[in-house]
Write a protein that holds these residues in place. Sequence first.
Motif: not given
Length: 305
Positions: A120-124, A176-181, A198-209, A211-213
């Motif tokens: 649940n803590k992962i957004a991408a 791979l981005i989670k739909k809920t994020a 994509d960089q700008e978007h990731s700065l928002r996605i990380r607020k949802a959870g 980002i794991v490589v």
Amino acid sequence: MKIGVILVTFNRLDKLKIALDCYEAQTHKPDYIYVINNHSTDGTDVFLKEWQAQTGVCERLVLELPYNSGGAGGFHDGLEAGLKKDADWLWVADDDAYPEKDAFEKLSSYYDTLSADEQNKIAALCSAVINNGKIHYAHRNHLNLSKFKCKFRESSPEEYEKNAFDIDVFSYVGTLIKKTALLEQGLCEKEYFIYCDDQEHSLRIRKAGRIVVVPASRVIHNTPGFDDKGIFWGMYYHARNNLLMMRKHFPKRYYLLKMTKAYIVKASFLSKNDKKTRGLYKAAYKDAFYNRKGIHEVYKPGWKY
């Protein structure tokens, strides 16, 4: 894990065909492949009609855009279309990204090892990006913040020896981005046209959870890279959008310092650049200052130095 593929293409039919074969060959099959054709003029539309009519390992979908809206526009519209489907995860990549056959399996397997709370803590989730046989570290970055500066620090070789590691900033190559994020943080900035969306978007996605490589998952990126293209129209968008992103997400002092330094080095009379190159950067910095986005009337695909 139900995965939907969002694949943006423009005038690279040969590469598109290879990419599609890679998705069809995945050991963990995607639920659908959504090809976003950014108004290609090389016969891509004809090929995609034939491709969509054929039976594949998953649902085949095509979105024909009425004009070239750049990578940012293509991913925006593709993600928007993907949100209407029932896959829980959306994979984003250009037509020059070729996931290895177990790329989705490796991501799914890692995710399955986690507890429900950890999931649940992962957004991408991100694959390792391979260019010319080597890891391209610049696609996965960490934020380094000081009192006056914000820098993106590349992931390190040591991190890729781990089972997984966290980052702050991703590129869309093999992500791979989670739909809920996406539902929480929205889509990418369509008006960026190309670069930094994509960089700008990731700065928002990380607020949802998080980002794991996951290094075991790999995608081959068949491109020479930004630095090898010389002076070209895309440099305007890279310079402008980088500042727009800084302005949007960080304290004002970061943006002002970065713009001042960049202007002196690249656009002022003190710059070592020639007149045409200085003019390109001046336009980029001026538009960033006035928060102007979209396609520039001069610096657009086809502009030649």
